[in-house]
Each structure stands twice: as C-alpha cells, then as structure tokens.
Design a protein around this motif. Structure first.
Motif, PDB file in Angstrom:
ATOM      1  N   PHE A 127       0.843  -1.205   0.000  1.00  0.00           N
ATOM      2  CA  PHE A 127       0.000   0.000   0.000  1.00  0.00           C
ATOM      3  C   PHE A 127       0.877   1.254   0.000  1.00  0.00           C
ATOM      4  CE2 PHE A 127      -4.643  -0.411   0.348  1.00  0.00           C
ATOM      5  CZ  PHE A 127      -4.747  -1.780   0.187  1.00  0.00           C
ATOM      6  N   LYS A 130       2.336   2.224  -3.402  1.00  0.00           N
ATOM      7  CA  LYS A 130       1.425   2.918  -4.339  1.00  0.00           C
ATOM      8  C   LYS A 130       0.778   4.143  -3.694  1.00  0.00           C
ATOM      9  CE  LYS A 130      -1.193   0.689  -7.609  1.00  0.00           C
ATOM     10  NZ  LYS A 130      -2.185  -0.287  -8.100  1.00  0.00           N
ATOM     11  N   GLN A 131       1.278   4.486  -2.521  1.00  0.00           N
ATOM     12  CA  GLN A 131       0.722   5.614  -1.750  1.00  0.00           C
ATOM     13  C   GLN A 131      -0.794   5.504  -1.622  1.00  0.00           C
ATOM     14  OE1 GLN A 131       2.295   9.494  -2.889  1.00  0.00           O
ATOM     15  NE2 GLN A 131       4.019   8.498  -3.841  1.00  0.00           N
ATOM     16  N   GLN A 132      -1.246   4.279  -1.381  1.00  0.00           N
ATOM     17  CA  GLN A 132      -2.685   4.080  -1.177  1.00  0.00           C
ATOM     18  C   GLN A 132      -2.959   4.022   0.329  1.00  0.00           C
ATOM     19  OE1 GLN A 132      -2.816   0.393  -3.373  1.00  0.00           O
ATOM     20  NE2 GLN A 132      -3.963   1.325  -5.047  1.00  0.00           N
ATOM     21  N   HIS A 163      -6.147  -3.295  -4.212  1.00  0.00           N
ATOM     22  CA  HIS A 163      -4.856  -2.588  -4.301  1.00  0.00           C
ATOM     23  C   HIS A 163      -4.259  -2.705  -5.710  1.00  0.00           C
ATOM     24  CE1 HIS A 163      -0.478  -2.305  -3.915  1.00  0.00           C
ATOM     25  NE2 HIS A 163      -0.424  -3.579  -4.239  1.00  0.00           N
ATOM     26  N   THR A 166      -6.320  -0.792  -8.720  1.00  0.00           N
ATOM     27  CA  THR A 166      -6.677   0.598  -8.456  1.00  0.00           C
ATOM     28  C   THR A 166      -5.425   1.455  -8.567  1.00  0.00           C
ATOM     29  OG1 THR A 166      -8.389  -0.164  -6.939  1.00  0.00           O
ATOM     30  CG2 THR A 166      -7.760   2.116  -6.744  1.00  0.00           C
ATOM     31  N   SER A 168      -2.611   4.541  -8.065  1.00  0.00           N
ATOM     32  CA  SER A 168      -1.885   5.053  -6.897  1.00  0.00           C
ATOM     33  C   SER A 168      -2.691   6.185  -6.254  1.00  0.00           C
ATOM     34  CB  SER A 168      -0.544   5.636  -7.319  1.00  0.00           C
ATOM     35  OG  SER A 168       0.137   4.728  -8.110  1.00  0.00           O
ATOM     36  N   LYS A 169      -2.339   6.477  -5.015  1.00  0.00           N
ATOM     37  CA  LYS A 169      -2.918   7.608  -4.265  1.00  0.00           C
ATOM     38  C   LYS A 169      -4.444   7.533  -4.160  1.00  0.00           C
ATOM     39  CE  LYS A 169       0.888  10.599  -5.525  1.00  0.00           C
ATOM     40  NZ  LYS A 169       1.390  11.608  -6.393  1.00  0.00           N
ATOM     41  N   THR A 170      -4.959   6.326  -3.952  1.00  0.00           N
ATOM     42  CA  THR A 170      -6.413   6.181  -3.767  1.00  0.00           C
ATOM     43  C   THR A 170      -6.677   5.537  -2.401  1.00  0.00           C
ATOM     44  OG1 THR A 170      -6.195   4.142  -5.029  1.00  0.00           O
ATOM     45  CG2 THR A 170      -7.178   6.006  -6.174  1.00  0.00           C
ATOM     46  N   VAL A 171      -7.944   5.592  -2.005  1.00  0.00           N
ATOM     47  CA  VAL A 171      -8.324   5.009  -0.705  1.00  0.00           C
ATOM     48  C   VAL A 171      -9.136   3.739  -0.960  1.00  0.00           C
ATOM     49  CG1 VAL A 171      -9.614   5.394   1.434  1.00  0.00           C
ATOM     50  CG2 VAL A 171      -8.414   7.308   0.333  1.00  0.00           C
ATOM     51  N   ASP A 189     -13.464  -0.119  -3.598  1.00  0.00           N
ATOM     52  CA  ASP A 189     -12.367   0.629  -4.236  1.00  0.00           C
ATOM     53  C   ASP A 189     -12.903   1.589  -5.288  1.00  0.00           C
ATOM     54  OD1 ASP A 189     -12.255  -0.437  -7.011  1.00  0.00           O
ATOM     55  OD2 ASP A 189     -11.680  -2.323  -6.079  1.00  0.00           O
TER      56      ASP A 189
END
Ligand code: ADP
Length: 264
Positions: A127, A130-132, A163, A166, A168-171, A189
């Motif tokens: 995580f 991917k800055q998730q 993960h 989806t 990067s930078k998502t929640v 997601d």
C-alpha cells in the motif's frame, strides 16, 4: 446394423450413457468438461513461467562469460517465475482439496476486526509503495463462528485485488457491520471497475479481465474462486457491485453462527 458391428463393451457403454442421460445425470458430462478445461487452463498457466525459466537457464549455460550483473538478472527473473509457479501450485492445491471436499473448516469464535487489522499489516508495504490508504471502518470487534485462517485469506485476496486494480494515491475501504444474525463485509475501491459482462465470469477459475495486467502483478485468476469457496464454506454469499462514481465493491454476508451441515 450399428449394434451388430459394435462389441459388447461398446453396447454396454452406449447403454450406460443412455441410462445416465435418462436419469438426468447430464451434469456429470458438464463436470467432466469443466475438469478438462481446468487441466488445459492450468497447463497453459504453467507454460509461460516454465518457458521463461528454461530460456534464462539456457542463456546462462550458453554464455558462461556474461557479466555477473547479467547472470544475477537472469537468476532474479527466474526466481520471479518460480515464485509465481509456487503460488499457482498452492492455489490449485487449495481448489483441488475444495473439490474433493477433504478440507474441513475449523470453526472457532473469530474476530473479523482483528483479522482485517492483520491483513492491513501484511499489505502495508504494498500500500505504501502505491501511496494508497487502507481505511478500516469497523466496530471494536465483530465475532463470528468461522475459520480464522480462511477468513484472513478471503479478506487478503479481496483487499490485495483492490490494491492491484486501483491507481496510486487512492483510498480502499474495508467496512464491517453486524446486522442481527449476519456479519457484512464490504471491500470498496475506486479503481477501474468491472464490466457487466466480466462480472458474470469473475469467479470462474483462471478468469482475468486483463491478462497482462493480472500477470504483471503476480495474478493467475484463481484468487476469486478461492474467495467464493471460503464464503460458501461459511454458508455465506458474495456479490459484486459498482462503486459510485467508479470502482468495484465486493459485498459479503456471513452468518454469525455456523450451522452444521447434515452428514451426506
Ligand atoms: P488475479 O490473480 O488475476 O487477481 P482473481 O481471481 O483474484 O485473479 O481476479 C480475477 C480478475 O478479476 C482479475 O484478473 C481482475 O481482472 C479482476 N478483478 C478482481 N478484483 C478487481 C477489482 N477490485 N477491480 C477491478 N478488477 C478486479
């Protein structure tokens, strides 16, 4: 005339096929077809990594004077493929055991909150890469009668997919709720989403929407088949919906208490 030129065994086989068809046992032929397809698909999955490993090893043998860097790269690539084969074999083994119904689930009081936190720890590095953000929306505890190891695998497979598929930078959200006598798990997601046509085949073995993307992230299309087996083993249900405005939500309901299946 046909019966006359056939031997006794052929006549018997024909008779059996006729009786089976009459007795409404057609699903047997479907099961056989599925089994054959599984073997063919599996062989296909094995072929690519095997070919890569063979090529790398042959290159190393044919060019013993290549630089150490090149040699290391060949070994590293081969190792990636061996890891892929290892995961593939382990997943196939799980499904084979599921088919043979030899694996018993170990039903114990299990806290889904604790399991979700464990999954979050296992996937933390991926995580971060991917800055998730993994958002856990859950009560302090949610205990069900279930097999902890399998339930961990279930949540892990779904969160890992969210993960992988989806940006990067998502929640990504794991939501747990207790509703009377069921536990509800949602994995939400905001990724690329899944088309209506693909949703129909999603739980089929070896099915992948985008083969190259799945393979690049180490997938082989068995993760959701395993998820489905675990959900059904707990007497639950799984469905897949679109997240608004885009993305995928997996929705699972599991009974809080395990009802023992009557002996067959
Ligand atoms: P894989 O090992 O390929 O991830 P799975 O059985 O877990 O296999 O998933 C099957 C396919 O479903 C994936 O290859 C991917 O195309 C699609 N998929 C699964 N989860 C998601 C998701 N959250 N978002 C978009 N596509 C997904």
């Amino acid at each position: 005339r046909l019966l006359l030129i056939m031997g006794t065994s052929e006549v018997l086989l024909l008779l059996m096929a006729f009786i089976l068809a009459r007795a409404n046992m057609i699903p047997i032929t479907r099961a056989l077809r599925q089994q054959r397809r599984f073997v063919a698909d599996a062989a296909h999955e094995f072929k690519t990594p095997m070919t890569v490993i063979q090529n790398k090893l042959e290159t190393m043998l044919e060019h013993p004077n290549d630089s150490v860097m090149d040699q290391v790269e060949n070994v590293a690539n081969s190792l990636t493929e061996v890891r892929h084969l290892n995961k593939l074999t382990a997943d196939m083994l799980k499904l084979a055991q599921a088919d043979a119904e030899v694996v018993m689930f170990d039903f114990q009081p299990t806290d889904l909150v604790k399991i979700s936190k464990e999954v979050s720890e296992i996937l933390e590095v991926q995580f971060n890469e991917k800055q998730q953000i993994l958002n856990l929306e859950m009560p302090d505890e949610l205990i069900i009668e279930g097999d902890a190891q399998r339930l961990r695998q279930l949540i892990l497979n779904l969160v890992d997919n969210a993960h992988k598929y989806t940006d990067s930078k998502t929640v990504i959200t794991v939501q747990l709720r207790k509703l009377r006598n069921i536990a509800r798990i949602k994995i939400i997601d905001n990724g690329e989403g899944i088309s209506t046509e693909d949703k129909k085949h999603l739980f089929d073995r070896f099915y992948r929407v985008d083969k190259s993307r799945s393979r690049a992230s180490g997938g082989h299309g068995l993760g959701l088949s395993i998820v489905q087996w675990i959900v059904e083993g707990h007497g639950g249900k799984i469905s897949v919906e679109d997240t608004v405005p885009h993305g995928t939500t997996f929705d699972i309901v599991l009974p809080l208490r395990h009802r023992k299946q009557p002996d067959k």
